[in-house]
Design a protein around this motif. Structure first.
Motif, PDB file in Angstrom:
ATOM      1  N   MET A 132       0.868  -1.220  -0.191  1.00  0.00           N
ATOM      2  CA  MET A 132       0.200  -0.027  -0.138  1.00  0.00           C
ATOM      3  C   MET A 132       0.844   1.431   0.049  1.00  0.00           C
ATOM      4  O   MET A 132       1.797   1.118   0.952  1.00  0.00           O
ATOM      5  N   PHE A 133       0.299   2.286  -1.017  1.00  0.00           N
ATOM      6  CA  PHE A 133       1.508   3.129  -1.355  1.00  0.00           C
ATOM      7  C   PHE A 133       0.060   4.604  -0.407  1.00  0.00           C
ATOM      8  O   PHE A 133      -1.186   5.165  -1.041  1.00  0.00           O
ATOM      9  N   ARG A 134       0.298   5.073   0.433  1.00  0.00           N
ATOM     10  CA  ARG A 134      -0.394   6.533   1.101  1.00  0.00           C
ATOM     11  C   ARG A 134       0.107   8.154   1.391  1.00  0.00           C
ATOM     12  O   ARG A 134       0.860   7.940   1.553  1.00  0.00           O
ATOM     13  N   LEU A 135      -0.760   8.469   1.489  1.00  0.00           N
ATOM     14  CA  LEU A 135       0.274   9.925   2.442  1.00  0.00           C
ATOM     15  C   LEU A 135       0.000   9.765   3.806  1.00  0.00           C
ATOM     16  O   LEU A 135      -1.256   9.578   3.660  1.00  0.00           O
ATOM     17  N   SER A 136       0.775  10.469   4.670  1.00  0.00           N
ATOM     18  CA  SER A 136       0.683   9.996   5.998  1.00  0.00           C
ATOM     19  C   SER A 136      -0.288  11.366   6.412  1.00  0.00           C
ATOM     20  O   SER A 136      -0.287  12.711   5.616  1.00  0.00           O
ATOM     21  N   ILE A 144       3.591   0.250   3.065  1.00  0.00           N
ATOM     22  CA  ILE A 144       3.208   0.178   3.613  1.00  0.00           C
ATOM     23  C   ILE A 144       3.251  -1.866   3.299  1.00  0.00           C
ATOM     24  O   ILE A 144       2.358  -1.326   2.645  1.00  0.00           O
ATOM     25  N   VAL A 145       3.794  -2.574   4.411  1.00  0.00           N
ATOM     26  CA  VAL A 145       3.606  -4.316   3.198  1.00  0.00           C
ATOM     27  C   VAL A 145       2.757  -4.940   4.623  1.00  0.00           C
ATOM     28  O   VAL A 145       2.866  -5.057   5.751  1.00  0.00           O
ATOM     29  N   LEU A 146       1.034  -5.849   4.035  1.00  0.00           N
ATOM     30  CA  LEU A 146       0.219  -6.760   4.802  1.00  0.00           C
ATOM     31  C   LEU A 146       0.966  -8.106   4.315  1.00  0.00           C
ATOM     32  O   LEU A 146       1.053  -9.073   3.020  1.00  0.00           O
ATOM     33  N   ASN A 147       1.207  -8.805   5.450  1.00  0.00           N
ATOM     34  CA  ASN A 147       2.118  -9.748   4.996  1.00  0.00           C
ATOM     35  C   ASN A 147       0.539 -10.459   5.685  1.00  0.00           C
ATOM     36  O   ASN A 147       0.340 -10.455   6.497  1.00  0.00           O
TER      37      ASN A 147
END
Length: 546
Positions: A132-136, A144-147
């Motif tokens: 995931m790519f997003r603005l903080s 963000i990597v979701l395993n």
């Protein structure tokens, strides 16, 4: 680049401290870091790599932020990118995987789901991961990597205000660079051209232009000619001890491996230089004169010892005139985001940034390595499903839930650097491959994507050959009890195939498979040409009779 090439280290350091670009390549595709390593000065290489990594991280974070902000201005969408990998190596193509990336875009947030986690030994390892790519909240880009298998979330904030000292590499990493060959790999598209495919003998009765339907869209099929995958290796910086070590490694290869490499290196040449014009008194006016031509084998700087390997590849495009997505506004920003985290996406990004023919590339076939190609197809645009709700027309609503970390997932700070973005290029990957069991540095601290291929292309070739030999002798990979370490150890001692009776049979079967494949292709080509020639003669005769 000029200061580095002629060995003016103090001047080069002053330029770096003033913000000079430490990543720019020269016309021969050697980067500043490549030229620095060739000079053999470890302290200077340390400085160049440190500034280069700092600049990449800073500019990369800014570029990622711009891409996410750009995506905010275009319609939300969902699509699938289907990746099919193939190879012309016997048996290897059967082991090549496929993967379907599910892409979700809403506002300035992007999510990509994948099931291809990594490549270990001779097997592709499946995994259930999301990127995931997003603005903080502070306005910085987040990766963000979701395993999903381990229920772990790794969050990396990509800031553009890091400190230069954070990117200092260890002396051990510098020693590895100086004691191994310098390499660069790129797709040479200087003379690329696109042309419509023909329909074979039907071209005598029709316009001859090939069209195919892909995912319901009528597409023009175009072949890209003069596409070459080029690998260059430099040896001029190596000591006598390093050269001896490399020679021993080459001598340890089995006859099958060595012969196979010769077969695939169909266009091999050297780009050695014999004269340093700067040392001979080349003036600044001559160097800056666009009409002043260097003689063959002449250049400025240290004499180079370069081996160039080039292989021609087929690249094919399926272009649709009408498509619901925009290549420039919706697809390229997402491919650019993934390119910093995946060498496969990096090659795709470089290709689609070319001046492509008009339309949308619904399907693309490009080379990735000298033995592996990929076919990428876009499909199921805005198809209803998980996180995708159809609304008016062809528009969709992407649920916010798709871009949040699920409940129950452990937030990992990734101290071991399994997932983080490293901003590395092919040269860094090759260097890392050569020091898998060695020391790391800042780049290793910041992490290597777990799903990235941890092996160099040379190692992949050896694994492919070993797989072919094993398949041809009737031993399946699933029956192979060896661990990854044992596989690597065995690959370093492939000379055993030269002395064992079973190996001789395997080598024979392997090369017979290659020869048969080549013969079949040549026979098919001749039959097609003969058939078209017969059709042409028939048409000519019919014109005369009229």
């Amino acid at each position: 680049m000029l200061a580095v090439t002629i060995g003016h280290f103090e001047c080069a350091n002053l330029l770096l401290e003033s913000g000079a670009d430490a990543s720019i390549p020269n016309k021969e595709m050697w980067s500043v870091s490549n030229e620095a390593v060739a000079q053999g000065n470890g302290a200077f290489v340390q400085s160049v790599i440190q500034h280069r990594d700092f600049q990449r991280a800073t500019r990369g974070a800014q570029a990622m932020k711009r891409s996410l902000e750009k995506l905010r201005e275009v319609p939300d969408f969902f699509c699938e990118m289907n990746w099919d990998f193939s190879s012309w190596v016997p048996f290897l193509s059967q082991a090549c995987p496929s993967d379907c990336h599910k892409v979700y875009k809403k506002g300035s947030s992007v999510r990509i789901d994948t099931t291809l986690a990594s490549f270990e030994g001779t097997n592709w390892v499946r995994g259930n991961q999301s990127y995931m790519f997003r603005l903080s909240n502070e306005g910085f880009a987040e990766f963000i990597v979701l395993n999903h298998d381990e229920r772990v979330a790794v969050v990396q904030e990509l800031r553009d205000d890091d400190i230069l000292n954070e990117y200092r590499q260890s002396p051990g990493a510098m020693d590895d660079r100086l004691s191994n060959t310098i390499s660069t790999t790129f797709i040479d598209v200087d003379n690329i051209g696109f042309e419509r495919t023909s329909r074979g003998f039907l071209s005598w009765f029709t316009s001859g232009e090939g069209n195919e339907t892909v995912d319901g869209y009528d597409c023009k099929v175009l072949n890209a000619s003069n596409v070459h995958l080029v690998t260059k290796r430099r040896y001029d910086h190596l000591s006598a001890e390093a050269r001896e070590r490399l020679a021993q490694e080459e001598a340890s290869e089995s006859k099958a491996v060595a012969s196979f490499k010769k077969m695939m290196s169909t266009n091999k040449s050297d780009e050695n230089t014999r004269r340093d014009l700067f040392a001979e008194g080349l003036t600044a006016d001559q160097y800056l004169d666009a009409n002043f031509e260097f003689e063959p084998g002449c250049d400025i700087g240290k004499l180079r010892e370069v081996v160039k390997r080039s292989n021609g590849f087929k690249a094919t495009l399926w272009m649709a005139d009408e498509y619901p997505l925009s290549l420039n506004d919706q697809i390229i920003p997402i491919v650019e985001l993934m390119a910093v985290n995946s060498p496969h996406f990096a090659r795709l990004h470089k290709f689609i940034r070319l001046q492509l023919p008009a339309g949308f590339p619904v399907k693309i076939e490009i080379p990735l390595f000298h033995i592996v190609s990929a076919r990428i197809a876009f499909q199921n645009i805005n198809a209803p499903g998980k996180h995708v709700i159809p609304i008016e027309g062809r528009d969709v609503l992407i649920e916010d839930e798709a871009f949040s970390i699920p409940d129950g997932y452990v937030i990992d700070d990734d101290d071991y650097g399994r997932y983080g973005i490293t901003w590395e290029d092919d040269d860094d990957r090759n260097n890392r491959n050569s020091q898998r069991n060695g020391t790391g540095g800042a780049g290793e601290r910041r992490g290597v994507p777990r799903h990235a291929n941890p092996y160099s292309e040379e190692m992949m070739i050896q694994m492919a050959i070993e797989q072919s030999l094993r398949e041809s002798s009737g031993t399946s990979s699933s029956q192979d009890p060896r661990t990854e370490v044992q596989v690597l150890q065995d690959l370093m001692h492939l000379q055993q195939f030269n002395t064992s009776e079973s190996s001789t049979s395997s080598d024979t079967e392997f090369f017979r498979a290659i020869r048969d494949s080549q013969a079949d292709e040549e026979r098919r080509r001749r039959e097609e040409e003969a058939f078209e020639e017969e059709i042409r003669k028939v048409l000519e005769l019919s014109k005369l009779e009229k």
